[in-house]
Design an enzyme around this catalytic site. Sequence first.
Site: not given
Length: 299
Positions: A18, A20
């Site tokens: 991922d 962020d």
Amino acid sequence: MLGLVENHSMPRAAAFFDLDKTVIAKSSTLTFSKSFYRGGLISRRAALRTAYIQFVFLVGGADHDQMERMREYLSALCKGWNVAQVKELVAETLHDLIDPIIYDEAASLIESHHAAGRDVVIVSTSGAEVVEPIGEMLGADRVVATRMVVGDDGCFTGEVEYYAYGPTKAEAVRELAESEGYDLSRCFAYSDSATDLPMLEAVGHPYAVNPDRTLRREATARDWPVLSFDKPVRLKQRLPEFRMPPRPALVAAAAVGAAAATAGLVWYASRRRQAALAQAANIAKAAGTTGLADRFARI
């Protein structure tokens, strides 16, 4: 020669990240709001609202409902934006905005996975116009990101063509495994959010990074490793050239456990809050509301 043949017969593996709050310390999309404001894409009011969303996102995280509201807001906000202009603004400010907020621990993991012969794939809910250049800067092999519909005039219509979120991320991971020959039982995945549980469940080695409350609870119940990343650092300060050289055909299968362990197991919420306030203050200042910027700075 025999060893080379045996290496090619081994199942391939990948590490899915991922973006962020896992690889970078902030929201990739919201971080560019100041650039979009200066480029005339968003108004002062929109810039201030985006600063507030960034603050909430970093301090408290975002659950499913909040992510849906954020998606709706950002989709409506970008309607009518010229795609070429967006890409130009991102390219102009990419290193100034993103380079300083890349977690040193995440960069080390990316290097370790590459050294072990694994592909690195960024899987992000943010838009492809933002994620793809970040992935290139990080040396990622592939990127999965949200795609917006682009009209004949070259502008966003405000509609979402592909939403890389929740179960869709897991579907993308499985599709890549099939097309690229990854053995998911040998793959790794990293995320901070419970919304990425489907992606984490899809691989044999899931890791919770700076997890929100729900993901931390799930990770504890499932005995998943919990990592703390809290050292943003400019890539050029880590190595003269971050991008790894071309990997040889036969690569030593070095484990990433040591690099992951050095990341630590404690997440300091106060640092995350201070970073969020600083970001909000900067955006408010750029929007010309010095009073609000001073208020953020004093919190």
